[in-house]
Enzyme design. Sequence first.
Site, PDB file in Angstrom:
ATOM      1  N   TYR A 172      35.360  41.491  44.605  1.00  0.00           N
ATOM      2  CA  TYR A 172      36.623  42.213  44.232  1.00  0.00           C
ATOM      3  C   TYR A 172      37.073  41.007  43.736  1.00  0.00           C
ATOM      4  CZ  TYR A 172      39.835  40.699  47.632  1.00  0.00           C
ATOM      5  OH  TYR A 172      40.756  39.731  48.571  1.00  0.00           O
TER       6      TYR A 172
ATOM      7  N   LYS B 127      34.593  36.039  46.847  1.00  0.00           N
ATOM      8  CA  LYS B 127      35.769  36.982  47.252  1.00  0.00           C
ATOM      9  C   LYS B 127      35.146  38.359  47.487  1.00  0.00           C
ATOM     10  CE  LYS B 127      39.967  38.101  45.286  1.00  0.00           C
ATOM     11  NZ  LYS B 127      40.948  37.620  46.155  1.00  0.00           N
TER      12      LYS B 127
ATOM     13  N   GLU C 131      43.365  27.955  54.305  1.00  0.00           N
ATOM     14  CA  GLU C 131      44.201  28.528  53.316  1.00  0.00           C
ATOM     15  C   GLU C 131      45.114  29.529  54.374  1.00  0.00           C
ATOM     16  OE1 GLU C 131      41.667  30.889  50.625  1.00  0.00           O
ATOM     17  OE2 GLU C 131      40.132  30.989  52.019  1.00  0.00           O
TER      18      GLU C 131
ATOM     19  N   LEU D  33      38.927  30.158  49.313  1.00  0.00           N
ATOM     20  CA  LEU D  33      38.537  30.641  48.029  1.00  0.00           C
ATOM     21  C   LEU D  33      39.343  29.812  47.220  1.00  0.00           C
ATOM     22  CD1 LEU D  33      37.851  33.465  46.525  1.00  0.00           C
ATOM     23  CD2 LEU D  33      40.141  34.064  46.503  1.00  0.00           C
TER      24      LEU D  33
HETATM   25  N1  PDD Z   1      44.063  37.385  47.368  1.00  0.00           N
HETATM   26  N2  PDD Z   1      42.639  33.082  49.625  1.00  0.00           N
HETATM   27  C1  PDD Z   1      42.593  34.120  49.943  1.00  0.00           C
HETATM   28  C2  PDD Z   1      41.991  34.522  51.360  1.00  0.00           C
HETATM   29  C3  PDD Z   1      42.883  35.280  49.115  1.00  0.00           C
HETATM   30  O1  PDD Z   1      42.688  36.678  49.536  1.00  0.00           O
HETATM   31  C4  PDD Z   1      43.530  35.121  47.753  1.00  0.00           C
HETATM   32  C5  PDD Z   1      43.995  36.187  46.715  1.00  0.00           C
HETATM   33  C6  PDD Z   1      43.944  33.889  47.249  1.00  0.00           C
HETATM   34  C7  PDD Z   1      44.541  33.441  46.090  1.00  0.00           C
HETATM   35  O2  PDD Z   1      43.677  33.746  44.974  1.00  0.00           O
HETATM   36  P1  PDD Z   1      43.955  33.868  43.589  1.00  0.00           P
HETATM   37  O3  PDD Z   1      44.960  32.832  43.456  1.00  0.00           O
HETATM   38  O4  PDD Z   1      42.959  33.871  42.905  1.00  0.00           O
HETATM   39  O5  PDD Z   1      44.903  35.248  43.784  1.00  0.00           O
HETATM   40  C8  PDD Z   1      43.492  32.617  48.323  1.00  0.00           C
HETATM   41  C9  PDD Z   1      44.244  38.818  46.807  1.00  0.00           C
HETATM   42  C10 PDD Z   1      45.174  38.766  45.790  1.00  0.00           C
HETATM   43  C11 PDD Z   1      44.217  39.731  47.498  1.00  0.00           C
HETATM   44  O6  PDD Z   1      43.137  39.855  48.413  1.00  0.00           O
HETATM   45  O7  PDD Z   1      44.995  40.641  47.233  1.00  0.00           O
END
Ligand code: PDD
Length: 281
Positions: free
Chosen positions: A31, A145, A177, A201
């Site tokens: 996703y 992801k 993270e 991620l």
């Molecule tokens: N989550 N690390 C994890 C585990 C995440 O789920 C996310 C983002 C990030 C940040 O990634 P990005 O900058 O590409 O949004 C880091 C999304 C927003 C979610 O699951 O809703």
Amino acid sequence: MVIYLNGQRVDYENAKVSVEDRGFQFGDGIYEVVRVYEGRFFYLNRHLERLKNGAREIYLDLDFGIDTLEKTCRQAVKESGFDNASVYIQVTRGTAPRKHVFPEKSSCNWVVIVKEEKGIPDEAYKNGVMAITIPDERWSRCNIKTIQLLANCIAKQKAKKANVYEAIFYRGDIITEASSSNVFAVKYNVIFTHPANNFILNGVTRRVIFDIASENDLEICEERFRLKDLMEADEVFITGTTTQVLPIVKIDGKLIGDGVPGKITCSIIEEFNKLTKSVDC
Ligand code: PDD
């Protein structure tokens, strides 16, 4: 809300997939969440690139074009009429009788869901928020992801129970993270964050922080740091698509720095906000 299922606009009642969807039964899918600011996509291109790479990592053949997905996202946002929106994209390996082995014939189930996004209240960015730390119990391919987010959900639930915003993961004693965001710690004016390997991620927002650092002569270092370093940092902030750049001022009940958002964090927030007013790709 605007929903597209397998390329077709559907209303909420008809937005359904089979009980044998592999996403539903195995978490077999990937996703993305993408932000739209005042009608402009914020790095949709980078999100789609990551989705493509994730699909390759899990041997998922995308049987629709990425350009079709991009067009669908743009069309859905246009139809929504929302200036500020979040776009949820999910792709699963499709519908097939429940067997662990991949189906020989199945077509992806893919959805695009557009919702209005009001964002986190301004005061959180001004005053900062709190976090807890917890062991990282996820698998070791966190760079993908995938929709398998149970460990992340448990972590976020623990944060909620502790009355804080986020749960920060440590593996061994290395900070990786957080449950839905990347983590940065500032010490002596150097910004540290975990290297982009299989344990985190590589966030699109994380990469924007690197862009901001290089344009503003900020020293940024992709190096592992320990739980102890996090607790002794001058500043800590987290980043993510919906989180944006959010200061963390208290972790496990202990103040970080002076307990207010730090100088470097505030300057990054300022630069980030400028980008949300100009990026359109
Ligand atoms: N989550 N690390 C994890 C585990 C995440 O789920 C996310 C983002 C990030 C940040 O990634 P990005 O900058 O590409 O949004 C880091 C999304 C927003 C979610 O699951 O809703």
